[in-house]
Design a protein around this motif. Structure first.
Motif: not given
Length: 134
Positions: A42-56, A59-69
């Motif tokens: 929720a804070l945007g501190l995890v990598p973006k995940q692209y999953s298909t066919g059981g393969k995960t 990617g890069s850090i998502s940077k979504r959520g509260d920018r200040h926090l």
């Protein structure tokens, strides 16, 4: 300084009065999240995940959520990473090994992710943080 949850948060490395009050103000009781990873996502501190066919693919850090926090948590993590070589607890050893493997900036963001998860656990479970010796 008077809030009990903020005092417990200040026992976590990287959390001072400003970060703990901002984190607690954003998080509340923490019961709306199932686990610490949901808080970090929720804070945007995890990598973006692209999953298909059981393969995960992460990617890069998502940077979504509260920018200040998120910026406050990253700055707190930077302060912890700066003095990690001088300390001998499990978190500091993990940070030092991650800096050697991945580089300083990636290790700081990974530490901010871990600090957000620890902060959720401290607030949701009502226990103070205790450093685990190495």
């Amino acid at each position: 300084a008077e809030n009990e949850a903020c005092q417990r948060l200040m026992s976590v490395p990287g959390y001072g009065p400003i970060v703990s009050s901002a984190f607690y103000g954003w998080l509340g009781s923490g019961q709306q999240f199932r686990c610490g990873r949901d808080v970090a996502a929720a804070l945007g501190l995890v990598p973006k995940q692209y999953s298909t066919g059981g393969k995960t693919v992460l990617g890069s850090i998502s940077k979504r959520g509260d920018r200040h926090l998120r910026a406050l948590l990253v700055h707190g993590a930077r302060a912890v990473a700066r003095y990690a070589k001088e300390r001998d607890d499990r978190l500091s050893r993990w940070v030092c090994s991650l800096i050697e493997r991945r580089g300083y900036n990636k290790a700081v963001v990974a530490l901010a992710n871990k600090l957000a998860r620890i902060g959720w656990a401290v607030v949701a479970r009502g226990q103070a943080y205790q450093a685990v010796p190495a």
